[in-house]
Design a protein around this motif. Sequence first.
Motif, PDB file in Angstrom:
ATOM      1  N   GLN A 106       9.784  -1.480  -7.361  1.00 22.12           N
ATOM      2  CA  GLN A 106      11.104  -2.105  -7.243  1.00 22.12           C
ATOM      3  C   GLN A 106      11.895  -1.983  -8.544  1.00 22.12           C
ATOM      4  O   GLN A 106      13.101  -1.720  -8.531  1.00 22.12           O
ATOM      5  CB  GLN A 106      10.932  -3.584  -6.860  1.00 22.12           C
ATOM      6  CG  GLN A 106      12.211  -4.246  -6.399  1.00 22.12           C
ATOM      7  CD  GLN A 106      11.950  -5.634  -5.847  1.00 22.12           C
ATOM      8  OE1 GLN A 106      11.278  -6.445  -6.490  1.00 22.12           O
ATOM      9  NE2 GLN A 106      12.463  -5.910  -4.668  1.00 22.12           N
ATOM     10  N   GLN A 107      11.223  -2.154  -9.672  1.00 17.75           N
ATOM     11  CA  GLN A 107      11.898  -2.013 -10.964  1.00 17.75           C
ATOM     12  C   GLN A 107      12.438  -0.601 -11.153  1.00 17.75           C
ATOM     13  O   GLN A 107      13.547  -0.408 -11.660  1.00 17.75           O
ATOM     14  CB  GLN A 107      10.923  -2.367 -12.095  1.00 17.75           C
ATOM     15  CG  GLN A 107      10.601  -3.841 -12.191  1.00 17.75           C
ATOM     16  CD  GLN A 107       9.499  -4.126 -13.195  1.00 17.75           C
ATOM     17  OE1 GLN A 107       8.975  -3.223 -13.840  1.00 17.75           O
ATOM     18  NE2 GLN A 107       9.137  -5.391 -13.341  1.00 17.75           N
TER      19      GLN A 107
ATOM     20  N   LYS B 193       1.624   0.883  -9.346  1.00 16.67           N
ATOM     21  CA  LYS B 193       0.572  -0.143  -9.362  1.00 16.67           C
ATOM     22  C   LYS B 193       0.764  -1.142  -8.223  1.00 16.67           C
ATOM     23  O   LYS B 193      -0.196  -1.717  -7.727  1.00 16.67           O
ATOM     24  CB  LYS B 193       0.571  -0.875 -10.703  1.00 16.67           C
ATOM     25  CG  LYS B 193       0.160   0.002 -11.871  1.00 16.67           C
ATOM     26  CD  LYS B 193       0.231  -0.780 -13.178  1.00 16.67           C
ATOM     27  CE  LYS B 193      -0.142   0.112 -14.358  1.00 16.67           C
ATOM     28  NZ  LYS B 193      -0.026  -0.602 -15.647  1.00 16.67           N
ATOM     29  N   GLY B 194       2.004  -1.357  -7.872  1.00 19.42           N
ATOM     30  CA  GLY B 194       2.310  -2.303  -6.800  1.00 19.42           C
ATOM     31  C   GLY B 194       3.787  -2.302  -6.492  1.00 19.42           C
ATOM     32  O   GLY B 194       4.571  -1.510  -7.039  1.00 19.42           O
TER      33      GLY B 194
ATOM     34  N   ARG C 237       0.830  -1.210   0.000  1.00 20.21           N
ATOM     35  CA  ARG C 237       0.000   0.000   0.000  1.00 20.21           C
ATOM     36  C   ARG C 237       0.867   1.264   0.000  1.00 20.21           C
ATOM     37  O   ARG C 237       0.500   2.291  -0.581  1.00 20.21           O
ATOM     38  CB  ARG C 237      -0.932   0.001   1.221  1.00 20.21           C
ATOM     39  CG  ARG C 237      -2.129  -0.939   1.070  1.00 20.21           C
ATOM     40  CD  ARG C 237      -3.206  -0.634   2.109  1.00 20.21           C
ATOM     41  NE  ARG C 237      -2.723  -0.882   3.467  1.00 20.21           N
ATOM     42  CZ  ARG C 237      -2.810  -2.052   4.099  1.00 20.21           C
ATOM     43  NH1 ARG C 237      -3.363  -3.110   3.473  1.00 20.21           N
ATOM     44  NH2 ARG C 237      -2.372  -2.185   5.333  1.00 20.21           N
ATOM     45  N   TRP C 238       2.038   1.179   0.637  1.00 16.01           N
ATOM     46  CA  TRP C 238       2.985   2.299   0.638  1.00 16.01           C
ATOM     47  C   TRP C 238       3.418   2.642  -0.792  1.00 16.01           C
ATOM     48  O   TRP C 238       3.436   3.814  -1.179  1.00 16.01           O
ATOM     49  CB  TRP C 238       4.180   1.917   1.504  1.00 16.01           C
ATOM     50  CG  TRP C 238       5.294   2.915   1.525  1.00 16.01           C
ATOM     51  CD1 TRP C 238       5.329   4.107   2.197  1.00 16.01           C
ATOM     52  CD2 TRP C 238       6.554   2.809   0.858  1.00 16.01           C
ATOM     53  NE1 TRP C 238       6.533   4.746   1.999  1.00 16.01           N
ATOM     54  CE2 TRP C 238       7.297   3.967   1.170  1.00 16.01           C
ATOM     55  CE3 TRP C 238       7.127   1.832   0.028  1.00 16.01           C
ATOM     56  CZ2 TRP C 238       8.587   4.183   0.677  1.00 16.01           C
ATOM     57  CZ3 TRP C 238       8.402   2.046  -0.459  1.00 16.01           C
ATOM     58  CH2 TRP C 238       9.114   3.203  -0.136  1.00 16.01           C
ATOM     59  N   THR C 239       3.748   1.626  -1.583  1.00 13.25           N
ATOM     60  CA  THR C 239       4.150   1.882  -2.978  1.00 13.25           C
ATOM     61  C   THR C 239       2.978   2.415  -3.793  1.00 13.25           C
ATOM     62  O   THR C 239       3.159   3.273  -4.658  1.00 13.25           O
ATOM     63  CB  THR C 239       4.709   0.609  -3.642  1.00 13.25           C
ATOM     64  OG1 THR C 239       3.700  -0.420  -3.649  1.00 13.25           O
ATOM     65  CG2 THR C 239       5.930   0.090  -2.916  1.00 13.25           C
ATOM     66  N   GLN C 240       1.779   1.916  -3.530  1.00 12.96           N
ATOM     67  CA  GLN C 240       0.601   2.399  -4.250  1.00 12.96           C
ATOM     68  C   GLN C 240       0.312   3.863  -3.922  1.00 12.96           C
ATOM     69  O   GLN C 240      -0.119   4.632  -4.779  1.00 12.96           O
ATOM     70  CB  GLN C 240      -0.607   1.521  -3.923  1.00 12.96           C
ATOM     71  CG  GLN C 240      -0.496   0.113  -4.499  1.00 12.96           C
ATOM     72  CD  GLN C 240      -1.575  -0.825  -3.993  1.00 12.96           C
ATOM     73  OE1 GLN C 240      -2.164  -0.600  -2.923  1.00 12.96           O
ATOM     74  NE2 GLN C 240      -1.841  -1.880  -4.752  1.00 12.96           N
TER      75      GLN C 240
END
Length: 280
Positions: free
Chosen positions: A68-69, A62-63, A54-57
């Motif tokens: 990470q990429q 998107k996820g 949820r932090w990345t969103q």
Amino acid sequence: MQELLRSVSNSYTEFSSGQKKVSDLFFKEPIFLAFSTALEVGKRVNVSESTVIRWTQKLGYKGYAEFQQVVQRKLAEERLEKAEQKIPEPVADQSFLENLLDADILSIVKLKKSINEEKLLEVVDKISQADQIYVTGNFFDYGIAHWFANWLNLVLGHTETMYPSTGEYYTQLAKLGKGDLVIAFVFPRYTKLAIDTLRSAKAQGAEVVVLTDSKESPALTYADYSLTVSVNSNLNIDSYTSVHALLTSIMRFVYVKEHAKVNDNLSKVEAVYKDRELFM
């Protein structure tokens, strides 16, 4: 990378207490998030895997996988930039030769980071499908063009070198047509003759592959397919180390794709070598 860090910092007050823990870890150890799973990150700061996702969103991804990429790419770019900044400066405990070799090593690292494998495979496909292959270039690039053309002719056949200063060049130019492939090496300094050759090839229906140093290269105007690779220069002497590395990769892919044909042609040549007792 700094832009990404600023993005997390600007959103910090909007995060939950658990998400702030993830942010704090990211500030301290971005490389850990770049190469660890969301579950491993959560365990490191005592939050759930879903909190990490949820932090990345919340940051607009998107996820976790997409985030990470981006981090992996940013870290790679940052390291490359630092390496580029360091290479021109001599290293105190290294010899002049070692510093020159480091510059060549960097050029291959840069190629590794920038090469588009999909484009390379397209070039390999075109080499395999061509009725006739012509390899040309600036007169500065003639040596490497001649070497590559000789190898292609050895393993596949139907390959010739086009050198604009010869009478044969005009005969080759006249024969160009649909189904033919022109592979051009066009590195600085760009010559009018090389560009004129590509213009004629396109006008007569041949397809053109350009290997050049930059997206600003004038040869790209006539390219159906292109691969860019930087040429390192020291003491006004160009080093084609990275170009050779790129060509070796193309050669290996050609070998895999046309394995039976390449082996058959090499076997025939080896038989001639043996018959003439060419090698000790």
